[in-house]
Every structure is written in C-alpha cells, then in structure tokens.
Design a protein around this motif. Sequence first.
Motif, PDB file in Angstrom:
ATOM      1  N   PHE A   1       0.877  -1.271   0.027  1.00  0.00           N
ATOM      2  CA  PHE A   1      -0.032   0.061  -0.135  1.00  0.00           C
ATOM      3  C   PHE A   1       0.715   1.203   0.194  1.00  0.00           C
ATOM      4  N   VAL A   2       0.604   2.105  -0.789  1.00  0.00           N
ATOM      5  CA  VAL A   2       1.245   3.380  -0.848  1.00  0.00           C
ATOM      6  C   VAL A   2       0.370   4.523  -0.074  1.00  0.00           C
ATOM      7  N   LEU A   3       0.905   4.871   0.925  1.00  0.00           N
ATOM      8  CA  LEU A   3       0.254   5.605   2.072  1.00  0.00           C
ATOM      9  C   LEU A   3       0.498   7.271   1.954  1.00  0.00           C
ATOM     10  N   LYS A   4      -0.441   8.156   2.718  1.00  0.00           N
ATOM     11  CA  LYS A   4      -0.130   9.566   2.855  1.00  0.00           C
ATOM     12  C   LYS A   4       0.337  10.164   1.383  1.00  0.00           C
ATOM     13  N   GLY A   5       1.336  10.981   1.696  1.00  0.00           N
ATOM     14  CA  GLY A   5       1.536  12.029   0.709  1.00  0.00           C
ATOM     15  C   GLY A   5       1.929  11.469  -0.750  1.00  0.00           C
ATOM     16  N   MET A   6       2.677  10.342  -0.841  1.00  0.00           N
ATOM     17  CA  MET A   6       2.924   9.737  -1.965  1.00  0.00           C
ATOM     18  C   MET A   6       1.879   9.181  -2.819  1.00  0.00           C
ATOM     19  N   HIS A   7       0.736   9.108  -2.008  1.00  0.00           N
ATOM     20  CA  HIS A   7      -0.616   8.752  -2.724  1.00  0.00           C
ATOM     21  C   HIS A   7      -1.442   9.890  -3.020  1.00  0.00           C
ATOM     22  N   THR A   8      -1.552  10.746  -1.926  1.00  0.00           N
ATOM     23  CA  THR A   8      -2.619  11.826  -1.955  1.00  0.00           C
ATOM     24  C   THR A   8      -2.105  12.854  -3.084  1.00  0.00           C
ATOM     25  N   GLY A   9      -0.911  13.002  -2.993  1.00  0.00           N
ATOM     26  CA  GLY A   9      -0.234  14.065  -3.899  1.00  0.00           C
ATOM     27  C   GLY A   9      -0.456  14.012  -5.237  1.00  0.00           C
ATOM     28  N   TYR A  10      -0.845  12.508  -5.617  1.00  0.00           N
ATOM     29  CA  TYR A  10      -1.272  12.258  -7.200  1.00  0.00           C
ATOM     30  C   TYR A  10      -2.562  12.368  -7.210  1.00  0.00           C
ATOM     31  N   ARG A  11      -3.253  11.847  -6.132  1.00  0.00           N
ATOM     32  CA  ARG A  11      -4.674  11.322  -6.371  1.00  0.00           C
ATOM     33  C   ARG A  11      -5.463  12.503  -6.076  1.00  0.00           C
ATOM     34  N   TYR A  12      -5.287  13.459  -5.048  1.00  0.00           N
ATOM     35  CA  TYR A  12      -6.069  14.452  -4.363  1.00  0.00           C
ATOM     36  C   TYR A  12      -5.794  15.917  -4.776  1.00  0.00           C
ATOM     37  N   PHE A  13      -4.336  16.058  -5.270  1.00  0.00           N
ATOM     38  CA  PHE A  13      -3.847  17.461  -5.133  1.00  0.00           C
ATOM     39  C   PHE A  13      -3.659  17.578  -6.828  1.00  0.00           C
TER      40      PHE A  13
END
Length: 404
Positions: A127-139
Amino acid sequence: MIAARLARFVETRNARDLWPDVSVTAFRAAEHEVARVAAAALGDGPGPVALRCPPRTDARVLGIAAFTSGMGALLGHWCATGRVSADPAVADLFATHLDHGRRRAARLRAGLERVLVPLGDRGIDVFVLKGMHTGYRYFAEPGARPMNDIDLLVQPGDWHTTRDVLGALGFIEVLDKTHPERSSWTPRDAGPVRSLELAHAESPWSVDVHRSLDRVPFDGLSARLGSPAPAAGDVWSGFCRPVRALRQPLQLAYLAVHASSHFYGIMQIRLVELILVARSDFAGRPDLWHALDQLVTRTGTGRFVFPALDLAERLVPGTIDPGVLAHAAAAAPGRLRRLVGTMTPASAQRLHPFPGLRERFVWVASLKEALAALLWLARPRDGETPWRRVRRAVRRIVRARLPH
C-alpha cells in the motif's frame, strides 16, 4: 550553518534556533496569513485571493512560515494558476517553492519505482500511504504536496523480506524504538539537508515501511486501525508496478489519525489534505460518512481523529459531517477538547518551542492510561534516563521564556 542550527534545534526544540533573525511575532503573523489565504483559496468565493506580507514581516518570513506549514509549493501552484495573487517578489519566491516541489516529487517517484520492482519480484503487495498517494490522487499536481518520505504498508508476514530487499538495494535502516510498527530506510547517498527555508528538491528522503496502520503514543495506549489485506485496498496503476491504496472510509480515518498524532505540530498542509480528500470522496455521500462514523466507533479511534477533523472543519466550514465530528468530540477526553479549542488551523503547529513529551499525554482518558503513561515516561530508552529527559524538558521551558 544548517547542520549547526538543526543540531541546536534537536536539543532545544525551539524554532528561534533555526531562524534566529525571525521574531516569534512575525512568524506567527505569517502563519495566520498562510491559513487565511488557504481558507479563502479553498472556499467558494471569487478569486484571486490576495496574499500579502503582514506588518513587520517580509517575503522571506512568509516563505519560512509556508515551508514549516507544508504550504509553500501549494501557494506557488495557486499563484501560478491565478487562484492567489501576490506581489512579484512573493510570487517569485513561491514559484521557487513549487519548482523544488515538482523536482522533489519526480525524485521520490523514481525512488519509489526503484523499490517497487524488486518487491514485486518477491511477490510483495504494498500500500502506498499518505503524501505519495494523496499528492497524485487529490492535489492538482504531486509537486504541490511536499513529501519527506515514501510511506509503504506491507503485510506483517512480508516485513522481514521487505527489509531484506531495501538492505540489498543499499538503503540504511534507521531504528526508532518509539515506533515499533515502522522501519525507516535512507539511501546511502542521502546527503545533508539543503535548506531551512523551503522543501529543497535535493534534501534527504527515506522509505518508511509500516506493518500496520496503528499509532502508539506510548505503551498501553494505541489508535488501532489494523493491517488491511491487499484485497481490501484499491489497485492503483500510477507507477511502474501496480500498488494498493486504502479504500474509504479507512483512508480518511488514517489520515486524520496520522495528522492528529502530531499534536502541537499539526501542519496546515495536513488539514488541506483532509479537506481535499473529504470533498473528493465524501461530498454527497452520507453513506460514506456513516461508514466512517461506524469505523471510528468500532476501532475506538474517535479521540485520535478529533483534533485534525475539528481543525479541518474550522479551516473550511462545511467540510466534515457534523454528526461524525460530534461523535469524535464526545469520544475525546475533556482536556483534549479544551486544548483543541484553544488552537486554530494556523496555531496548531507549535514551534516556539515545541512542547515535547506533552504531546503523547493529551490522549489520556483514564487513570489506567495515566499510569501507563507514567510507566512509559519512567522507562529508560536509548541509553537516556527518565531524569535526563525531564531535565532537558525543563531546560527547554526555561530557555523559551528567556530573552532571545
């Protein structure tokens, strides 16, 4: 100079040792300006939102406050897209923040893909967690969400194999006995910290491997979200190998627990992250809010999500479901609610000085937990006696009250 200031800060936990020429008053005024602009930029009002240097500050102070809050690159993105307006000197400064954010995101992506290939060859799902995921998915772009590390969650049975893979790749493990569910690995060529005024593209980074989503303030108290199986996550093909991402509502619960666990050090970017995730996945979905409420109740994590959810709601009202927030508040000890009530999204990050050990004890809700906290405090760790820890904390408090 940077190394000496960092060494001093490690000892004192007072930000005036990082930026001795920046007054506390100026720093806090800049923090509030960053929060004001963030709230307006995330709101529904017309733009652009004017970003100004508060009285007795300048562009550099504003940049430092944005850096410490994690907001520098995002402000740069908003200036570039016209959502925020600023004087040329300020806009140019945040354009530099964004440039470093973009280059750092590309650097960490390459680091992640270097790790994913051998892990995939060993049959390890991550699982890729936190910023390494949210940076691509939500920002709007990954460079707008600063990342100091790459957080990966593996199954407990894959823990040792994952560490073997990282060791074979030349990473060096940094042990932290206070976080037994996490193992941190840095590249051999990590190099020194390059700047104390922005998230520099070439500053060190690490791979943090987790075997559970639990957070442990001290032995005897845990925020337990468990270790989801790969099948319980969404397949995400954003990198060279497919990875897993947490599904909702676990994703939002985990981000809120993680943000809150940095009590007295809650960065504004983590609140913005919660807002973006809630808007993207929960808007118009009362079923998901209900599922989050049930998850938090079932896992007993209400007090651990409360601070971040409350501050996110105060930054942009209408973001968090009122029922979820009310139940989380009810689960929080009265002292915790009072402490959060004295905070604002701008002031939740305490750096003059950082309160230190007290952050671990804000969660205590019973005599049993208070005794566990005292036992944890009294236990020698890493060769340091309890008396030395207490003496150092007292020195920090006294020094913080002395004239600079």
